[in-house]
Design a protein around this motif. Structure first.
Motif, mmCIF file in Angstrom:
data_model
loop_
_atom_site.group_PDB
_atom_site.id
_atom_site.type_symbol
_atom_site.label_atom_id
_atom_site.label_comp_id
_atom_site.label_asym_id
_atom_site.label_seq_id
_atom_site.Cartn_x
_atom_site.Cartn_y
_atom_site.Cartn_z
ATOM 1 N N ALA A 45 -72.568 111.278 -13.277
ATOM 2 C CA ALA A 45 -73.474 110.185 -12.915
ATOM 3 C C ALA A 45 -73.732 109.315 -14.143
ATOM 4 O O ALA A 45 -73.656 109.786 -15.287
ATOM 5 C CB ALA A 45 -74.794 110.752 -12.381
ATOM 6 N N ASP A 47 -75.243 107.532 -17.191
ATOM 7 C CA ASP A 47 -76.221 107.929 -18.216
ATOM 8 C C ASP A 47 -76.377 109.437 -18.392
ATOM 9 O O ASP A 47 -77.268 109.879 -19.113
ATOM 10 C CB ASP A 47 -77.620 107.327 -17.955
ATOM 11 N N THR A 48 -75.544 110.236 -17.729
ATOM 12 C CA THR A 48 -75.678 111.690 -17.907
ATOM 13 C C THR A 48 -74.592 112.221 -18.840
ATOM 14 O O THR A 48 -73.534 111.632 -18.968
ATOM 15 C CB THR A 48 -75.576 112.442 -16.563
ATOM 16 N N SER A 49 -74.907 113.360 -19.453
ATOM 17 C CA SER A 49 -73.968 113.996 -20.371
ATOM 18 C C SER A 49 -73.120 115.038 -19.658
ATOM 19 O O SER A 49 -73.466 115.497 -18.570
ATOM 20 C CB SER A 49 -74.732 114.712 -21.498
#
Lengths: 219, 769
Positions: A45, A47-49
């Motif tokens: 998703a 902005d996720t790491s």
């Protein structure tokens, strides 16, 4: 020869999309279409790491048209609507485009957008926004993409994304001129391009997000 | 009258002009904006050259301004409620009808209840802060209520307590351009890569030039991503971490004794019987009841501060029968309770990392500690900044290039230079401040409320309680750009213009970035909207108070600019400012501004005071850690509500401003509930599932995103979404409204502990256990 191109220092990109929004505003790009996007290199998703806390990793990568020296989109166009300027900018001539869509899969970098419908512009700005010299809103059934802001470049200005970036990620200029900042950064040993194997010879280089890759974590 | 903007005629026959202004939102950015206006329409926003070139730059938020300004959701005309309160049924009315009705209702409330019957409240979501304060102060002969504050204040309280009062939001950190002179930059509870994006290039420039960038944040933020070292303490444990660092500094002898003796309150003697500083007059030393005392090793007695040949840093003494100790001794004993092993347990960090960070801070000088408002949202935010300021005072990391402690994003150039006053106000004009966190909790006679912006959504914790209070009022007016929660519960709604719309050539002026900048008119008001300044003056005239207002906003600005005193304004006049296109550099040095360069602190002792005697009665003369707040795992609510809910601030909005711009909604379309994947998995939740976060105060429903940037036990719904954007509920229903009496004692109001909020999360639609 002149070969206009960019070097993006991913070690300074904060993923804010100012470049992409400035582009959209400047060029009256319709709702849902983007000439520039900011990719999250991390989890699935935005902005996720990836990884497991605290060993997590992400960085951002703005993506526009790479204005390839050997653009794969160009030869597949049946109406010669895609042209390469003497300065290396790859342009779509709107009046010649018949919307066949052959260029889209030909582009290895997913940089060409199709106007499925007449462009939807924001309320109150339906007549177009951004620069008056920029192309007017495109009609339905033609493709469009990043133009390196030819209307600005022709006035000696940088593309809108370059001047909008608050962290000075993007350097723009003549890659063939050894005196430019852009050619100096491109010459860095860690400079890289996406999909070298395509043979498209893109004019957009990246510097890696090295700080994050090397960072110490405590958590 | 409008000035000729000097537009150019385009080939199309349209006229085009570029007008510079300054953004007005509460991100603090104050970017100078070049606004292209074509045929009267704002079509383009770009960074405008700032008078001090270092400060040229804008962020993605203001790039969406044209969409904000022309949104189809703008309130286009004044509206009066026709259905029940909250029913959303309104009818359009004329401005004259609306203003007459407000003036009439206000007059009757003033007659029946006096000035305290009327309250005003402001947000930053619609035009600049500060509108309606003049009217509020004048109404009823003075003394109307002002619902205010409680946000972003704790970190400033701590800095003001220690370094001295410089105004609530006064600047303590060095200028942004000073970052490159820091050897170490500790960014703490602060995510400028998303919240203060124009400040980020200075941090990256410093890092790229060799400064070490350390980020302390429980989650892997877009700033943490760029750090050389990221430390992730458990949410809400910044204070024990700070105390652990101080412990190492003191117990490993890493302090700069000479600096501490000369410039901090370390050697000042404190009475152990009262907890107050020992004053000269207490013990017949030369000096007064205002004279602080120290122990002079040379003569082995207490002397007035400044008189000692060799002041003692440490020691307990008895003077005329009064037991005393140096402030440093009390501090060192207190931090003795926070050895790294214990702090490791409290924070979840490794012992060695805590020790290493403290050693790095003491040795990699100059070092900056730059805070944001992450630490501010917990109960004891002010104590965190107090400890950090203490660390700086004890290691000589203040008053020097590259050093300092402050709110990092508040260093946008020299802005202690002040504009002159506006038109005079009578001596009786005043408001009575009621802290937002106390509204509805303490008796008041308020019967009517005038809201600038969406007060309920943006300023109040525990929203259901706040709404219940609002419903008890007789008359509520809201001026806003958009229909929002507060407007919906109002009786009259006024369409306010955005900061680019004006009826006067200039709306106001700001001092920022070593410059004075005019907020110039860019376009005419959209629809029937009016600028807040105009609405305020129109109301004042109807209530017989027009004489206290300048004829136009431009007249006010001219007074403020031409009335500004001090050398910074030596070359500034209003006419010159206009001729220069609305921006002039102030006559201030071109080298980066260093706070406290003279090492004189505006405290009573003139030293940086880490011992705050005014807080003796609440047990916080020293910044002790009390595990008494909701975010901590030891809190009684932790078993029922195992997740700490924070509200990160995001790129696309300044608080709620720009909540509905299509370009950024295309990227970030809806509120999301971010959770660590393990927490999500334990609840059977995948990315994309709708889930409910709930506690005893309320609930919110949003789509889950599994995000390993968050540690287990922490979840997030970003701040500033509006009611209609949630599936149901609202993140502000969940938040904590507990009052910290230490805040109230010293500052008159308490900061709101928004992040001291625990929740449980379950799939939406399933029943709660």
């Amino acid at each position: 020869m002149t070969r206009l191109g960019m070097v993006l220092d991913l070690d300074r990109c904060i993923g804010c999309w100012a470049c992409a929004v400035a582009c959209k505003m400047e060029n009256s790009v319709g709702e849902g279409l983007w000439w520039q996007r900011v990719q999250t290199i991390g989890g699935p998703a935005i902005d996720t790491s990836s990884g497991v806390f605290p060993q997590v990793h992400k960085h951002y990568r703005p993506r526009n048209c790479f204005h390839c020296a050997e653009p794969p989109c160009l030869p597949v166009c049946p109406t010669e609507a895609i042209v390469k300027r003497a300065d290396g900018i790859v342009e779509i001539v709107q009046d010649l485009c018949i919307g066949c869509g052959k260029c889209q899969p030909a582009c290895p970098y997913d940089a060409i957008e199709m106007n499925e419908v007449a462009p939807v512009l924001p309320h109150g700005l339906e007549g177009g926004h951004g620069a008056s010299e920029a192309p007017p809103p495109r009609r339905a059934g033609v493709v469009e993409k990043c133009s390196f802001c030819t209307h600005r470049v022709d006035q000696g200005l940088e593309p809108a994304c370059v001047s909008a970036c608050p962290t000075q990620v993007i350097t723009f200029g003549d890659l063939d001129d050894p005196t430019t900042q852009v050619s100096a950064r491109k010459a860095r040993p860690d400079a890289f391009r996406m999909g070298e194997e395509t043979g498209a010879d893109p004019s957009v280089w990246f510097l890696p997000a090295s700080t994050g890759a090397k960072q110490r974590r405590s958590g | 009258m409008d000035r000729d903007p000097g537009g150019v005629e385009l080939a199309s026959g349209l006229s085009e002009t570029v007008i510079n202004t300054v953004c007005a939102h509460n991100c603090g950015g104050r970017a100078r904006l070049a606004c292209t206006v074509r045929d009267g329409v704002l079509v383009r926003v770009a960074p405008a050259p700032a008078p001090d070139a270092a400060y040229t730059g804008a962020c993605v938020r203001c790039l969406t301004l044209p969409q904000w300004v022309y949104s189809k959701d703008r309130i286009s005309q004044p509206m009066r409620r026709v259905g029940d309160r909250g029913s959303g049924r309104f009818e359009p009315i004329s401005w004259d009808e609306a203003l007459d009705e407000i003036a009439g209702r206000f007059a009757s409330i003033l007659r029946d209840h006096g000035a305290p019957g009327l309250a005003f409240t402001r947000t930053s979501g619609s035009s600049q802060l500060g509108n309606y304060s003049r009217l509020a102060a004048l109404l009823g002969g003075g003394g109307t209520a002002n619902f205010y504050g409680g946000v972003d204040m704790a970190v400033h309280m701590g800095l003001n307590n220690t370094f001295g009062f410089k105004g609530m939001f006064g600047q303590h950190a060095n200028e942004w351009t000073d970052r490159i002179r820091s050897k170490l930059i500790v960014v703490w509870g602060h995510n400028p890569a998303e919240t203060a994006m124009t400040s980020m290039k200075f941090l990256l420039d410093a890092r790229d030039a060799g400064s070490r960038l350390v980020v302390i944040d429980p989650r892997y933020s877009a700033t943490a991503m760029h750090a050389n070292w990221w430390l992730a303490p458990r949410p809400g444990t910044d204070l024990p971490l700070a105390l652990g660092l101080l412990h190492v500094l003191i117990h490993e002898g890493l302090i700069d004794r000479a600096f501490a003796l000369a410039h901090s309150g370390a050697p000042l003697l404190v009475r152990l019987d009262t907890g107050r500083y020992l004053r000269a007059a207490d013990v017949s030393i030369d000096g007064s009841s205002a004279t602080f005392t120290v122990w002079d090793e040379t003569v082995q007695s207490a002397v007035a501060d400044g008189e000692a040949v060799q002041p003692a840093l440490e020691g307990r003494f008895e003077i005329a029968g009064i037991p005393v100790a140096t402030a440093f001794t009390l501090l060192a004993e207190m931090v003795g309770d926070y050895p790294p092993d214990r702090v490791a347990d409290l924070t979840g960090l490794a012992r060695d990392d805590i020790v290493d960070l403290a050693r790095t801070y003491a040795t990699d000088k100059p070092a900056l500690i730059g805070f944001g408002y992450g630490v501010d949202r917990y109960r004891h935010g002010e104590l965190v900044t107090r400890v950090a300021a203490t660390m700086a005072l004890l290691t000589g990391n203040v008053g020097r290039a590259g050093a300092g402690v402050g709110v990092q994003s508040h260093g946008q150039g020299f802005y202690e230079a002040q504009l002159g006053p506006g038109p005079p106000l009578p001596a009786w004009a005043r408001t009575e401040s009621i802290p937002n966190i106390e509204v509805g909790k303490r008796p008041s006679v308020v019967r009517a409320l005038f809201c600038q912006g969406d007060w309920l959504n943006q300023r109040m914790p525990d929203m259901n309680t706040a709404l219940a209070y609002l419903k008890t009022l007789d008359f509520v007016v809201t001026a806003d750009h958009f229909w929002q929660t507060t407007a919906n519960w109002s009786d009259l709604v006024l369409p306010a213009s955005t900061f680019v719309e004006a009826t006067s050539p200039v709306r106001d002026a700001v001092v920022v970035g070593n410059s004075v900048l005019l907020r110039q008119k860019v376009i005419d008001p959209v629809g029937e909207s009016r600028p807040d300044v105009d609405i305020e003056r129109d109301l004042a005239e109807r209530m017989g108070l027009g004489e206290w207002f300048a004829a136009t906003p431009e007249d006010t600005v001219r007074m403020q600019v031409d009335g500004a005193s001090g050398p910074a304004f030596a070359n500034v006049t209003y006419e010159r400012l206009v001729e220069a296109g609305g921006g002039l550099r102030l006559d201030v040095p071109t080298t980066p501004h260093v706070q406290y360069a003279d090492l004189k602190f505006p405290t009573r002792s003139g030293r940086g005071e880490f011992y705050v005697e005014a807080l003796v009665d609440v047990g916080e003369a020293l910044p002790v850690f009390r595990p008494d707040h909701e975010a901590l795992p030891s809190h009684p609510l932790a078993s029922r509500f195992p997740l700490v809910l924070v509200q990160t601030h995001v790129r696309q909005r300044a608080h709620s401003t720009f909540f509905n711009t299509g370009w950024t909604l295309d990227i970030w379309p809806e509120p999301i509930l971010e959770m660590n994947p393990d927490d999500a998995a334990a609840r059977g939740l995948e990315t994309g599932d709708l889930a409910e976060a709930y506690n005893g105060r309320g609930h919110v429903v949003a789509r889950v995103v599994r995000n390993p940037d968050f540690p287990p036990g922490m979840c997030n719904v970003s701040e500033g979404w509006k009611q209609h954007q949630y599936v149901s509920g609202n993140v502000q229903e969940l938040t904590n409204a507990e009052i910290n009496p230490a805040h109230t004692l010293l500052w008159g109001h308490a900061n709101i502990p928004f992040f001291d909020t625990r929740v449980e999360v379950k799939r939406a639609g399933e029943t709660r256990p």
